[in-house]
Each structure stands twice: as structure tokens, then as C-alpha cells.
Design a protein around this motif. Structure first.
Motif, mmCIF file in Angstrom:
data_model
loop_
_atom_site.group_PDB
_atom_site.id
_atom_site.type_symbol
_atom_site.label_atom_id
_atom_site.label_comp_id
_atom_site.label_asym_id
_atom_site.label_seq_id
_atom_site.Cartn_x
_atom_site.Cartn_y
_atom_site.Cartn_z
ATOM 1 N N PHE A 148 -2.975 4.927 133.765
ATOM 2 C CA PHE A 148 -1.565 5.265 133.623
ATOM 3 C C PHE A 148 -1.336 5.775 132.206
ATOM 4 C CE2 PHE A 148 2.852 4.496 132.662
ATOM 5 C CZ PHE A 148 3.548 4.719 133.844
ATOM 6 N N HIS A 163 1.422 6.980 129.513
ATOM 7 C CA HIS A 163 2.858 6.856 129.255
ATOM 8 C C HIS A 163 3.413 8.103 128.566
ATOM 9 C CE1 HIS A 163 2.089 6.226 124.982
ATOM 10 N NE2 HIS A 163 1.182 5.308 125.307
ATOM 11 N N ASP A 216 8.151 0.386 132.350
ATOM 12 C CA ASP A 216 7.739 1.625 133.019
ATOM 13 C C ASP A 216 6.724 1.359 134.129
ATOM 14 O OD1 ASP A 216 9.400 2.992 131.345
ATOM 15 O OD2 ASP A 216 7.827 3.620 129.950
ATOM 16 N N VAL A 217 5.729 0.555 133.830
ATOM 17 C CA VAL A 217 4.681 0.302 134.818
ATOM 18 C C VAL A 217 5.233 -0.490 136.001
ATOM 19 C CG1 VAL A 217 2.480 -0.853 135.219
ATOM 20 C CG2 VAL A 217 2.817 0.477 133.137
ATOM 21 N N ASN A 218 6.066 -1.472 135.729
ATOM 22 C CA ASN A 218 6.596 -2.277 136.831
ATOM 23 C C ASN A 218 7.591 -1.490 137.678
ATOM 24 O OD1 ASN A 218 5.690 -5.317 136.712
ATOM 25 N ND2 ASN A 218 5.900 -4.654 134.593
ATOM 26 N N LYS A 219 8.375 -0.605 137.057
ATOM 27 C CA LYS A 219 9.258 0.257 137.852
ATOM 28 C C LYS A 219 8.444 1.218 138.705
ATOM 29 C CE LYS A 219 13.370 0.138 134.920
ATOM 30 N NZ LYS A 219 14.294 0.935 134.064
ATOM 31 N N PHE A 220 7.332 1.698 138.135
ATOM 32 C CA PHE A 220 6.441 2.572 138.891
ATOM 33 C C PHE A 220 5.892 1.851 140.118
ATOM 34 C CE2 PHE A 220 1.853 3.639 139.416
ATOM 35 C CZ PHE A 220 2.004 4.889 139.993
ATOM 36 N N ASN A 266 6.444 2.622 144.256
ATOM 37 C CA ASN A 266 5.202 3.142 144.819
ATOM 38 C C ASN A 266 4.441 1.974 145.441
ATOM 39 O OD1 ASN A 266 2.559 4.220 145.240
ATOM 40 N ND2 ASN A 266 2.982 5.809 143.719
ATOM 41 N N ALA A 319 0.673 1.742 144.767
ATOM 42 C CA ALA A 319 0.279 1.323 143.421
ATOM 43 C C ALA A 319 0.256 -0.183 143.265
ATOM 44 C CB ALA A 319 1.227 1.934 142.390
#
Length: 281
Positions: free
Chosen positions: A195, A197, A211-215, A219, A222
């Protein structure tokens, strides 16, 4: 009698006279003697006869020790050193970098190391200069109502990255944010995702947690992956930066490709084959 260390009597000859006067006296060989005397037989063919010892006077001069010359000043000598030595010297003289991720003084979250002097005095709303949030700083045992910049300690992984341009130097210490698969979707081992950023994380690296947790929220696929996000924020060796036009603020240009990939692989190895499926990176 001519000394054996004298120059050949033929002008332009670089050799010394023959060591045996019975063979040739005053010259390196009979060919030089005949050429110097203007003999017709000596004007053509080879320059020297085979009995010429060809003892060079240049070698004798070169063998003599040359006079010592004063070297350049110390500051000039530093400029003349190879690039690798100069970089190593700069690394030794540079002040130790502040810790990129450190534990909040009041909870188990980790935060980016911040020097109080780096935060402008007018930036005081909702931001703690020493803790993850004002709630922890005030001892309220809560992380609200203002935004908390803390990140769970288990999500930050420190890895070492070799400097390919200067392999003799100490390896860099880089950091990666790691999100493991949801327990109900976890498979051992799991596919792993790199990933990358955006520019905002360069200034605010703690936003990588959001950001990663919202992604992963939007998804579903993911959520079954191990997500590794190498951090190219300020102070990290993975960021290639430049000065702004005004020459004050640093701005990110790009990820350092090799170091970023090496950090990703190092994080995968740190998690181990029981967690990471190396055939599905």
C-alpha cells in the motif's frame, strides 16, 4: 674512463652507457656510437644493437624519492575524499535522529516524535505536543472529543534497509504500517498487498492508520489480505524530498523505489511465512 652511470654520448638517447667498456665505451651500444659519429652504416635499421643493455636513466630518476610537497588543508582534503567516505563522515557527525515512533506517555498508542519547537504557537486547537491527544495530556483517560493521532503499537513495524548506493554504511531504519486480515477472513498464510500512501501522509504519518482501515472498510477483498504500507514521511529514508520554491519547506517527490520495495520485503520476512504467502505478493 666514462662512469657506468653516465648518459649515453649520443644526444637524444635515453639509455645509460654500457657497463662493460670493452663492449662499448661512452655509449650504450655501437649503433649509437656510429650514429653519433655520422657513420653511414648506423643511420638505418634498428636503433640499437642486441648487446645494448637499455638501462634507462628515466627509471633511475623515478626510483629516487620525490620531495615532499605540502598537502592541501584539511577542509580541502575532505572535499577530495570519495563520495562514500564523505557520506559516512556526514553520517557520523550528524546529530542522532529523533525517534520516529514513540509511546504516548499516558496510553499504549504510539505517536510520531515531535519537537515542541516545531509546532507553531498558534496551532493549539485539538493538538497535543507531547501526547497522542489532549485527552491523554489532561489525564482524562479518554481520546476525545478532539482528534487522536495515536496508532496501535502492533501496527507499526520497524525494519532495516540496506543502502544499495553505499553498502558499507549502516542500514537505514524504516517503518511500515501493517494491517493483518480480519480474524473471520484470515487464512494462513495470507496474500499480501503493498500500500502506497499519498502526499498528506508525508506531513501527517499517523493518518496512515485511518487511510488503510478506510480502504479495508470499502474493499471486502482487502480485508483478507495482509496490508503493508511503507512510510515515506518526514525523517524516513523511503521518501525522496526536495525544497519548495521558497527554499523553506520540504515536499515529497516520490517513493525511493528500491528502498521501498526492500522495506516491504523486510516486513514480509519479519511477519514470517506462517503469516505471509510469498507466492501471492
Amino acid at each position: 674512463m666514462v662512469a657506468t652511470g653516465a648518459q649515453c654520448g649520443n644526444p637524444g638517447c635515453e639509455f645509460l652507457v654500457h657497463s662493460d667498456p670493452a663492449v662499448c665505451s661512452g655509449y650504450c651500444c655501437q649503433k649509437c656510437e656510429g650514429r653519433h659519429s655520422g657513420e653511414a652504416w648506423a643511420l638505418g635499421g634498428k636503433s640499437h644493437y642486441k648487446h645494448c643493455e637499455q638501462r634507462s636513466s628515466v627509471q633511475a630518476v623515478a626510483a629516487a624519492p620525490s620531495p615532499q610537497r605540502p598537502g592541501p588543508p584539511a577542509d580541502v582534503q575532505w572535499l577530495l575524499k570519495p563520495q562514500q567516505q564523505r557520506q559516512q563522515q556526514r553520517q557520523q557527525l550528524a546529530p542522532p535522529p529523533r525517534q520516529q515512533w514513540q509511546k504516548c506517555e499516558s496510553c499504549d498508542l504510539v505517536i510520531v516524535g515531535i519537537d515542541p519547537g516545531d509546532v507553531p504557537a498558534d496551532v493549539a486547537y485539538g493538538i497535543s505536543r507531547s501526547h497522542c491527544c489532549l485527552g491523554c495530556e489532561l489525564g482524562e483517560n479518554s481520546h476525545g472529543p478532539h482528534w487522536c493521532c495515536g496508532v496501535p503499537r502492533d501496527n507499526i513495524l520497524e525494519v532495516e534497509v540496506e543502502d544499495g548506493e553505499n553498502p558499507n554504511l549502516h542500514p537505514f531504519k524504516a517503518h511500515c504500517y501493517v494491517r493483518l486480515p480480519d480474524e473471520d477472513l484470515a487464512a494462513a498464510p495470507s496474500p499480501t498487498l503493498l500500500f502506497l500512501h499519498g502526499c498528506g501522509t508525508f506531513l501527517w504519518p499517523e493518518t496512515i492508520h485511518l487511510d488503510v482501515n478506510k480502504f479495508a472498510e470499502v474493499n471486502e477483498v482487502a480485508r483478507s489480505f495482509v496490508v503493508i504500507a511503507p512510510l515515506a514521511s518526514q525523517g524516513e529514508p523511503l521518501a525522496v524530498v526536495s525544497r519548495s520554491r521558497r527554499g523553506k519547506a520540504l515536499r515529497p517527490e516520490r517513493f525511493h523505489e528500491k528502498r521501498t520495495w526492500d522495506a516491504f520485503i523486510a516486513a514480509c520476512r519479519a511477519l514470517g511465512p506462517a503469516r505471509v504467502d510469498f507466492s501471492r505478493l
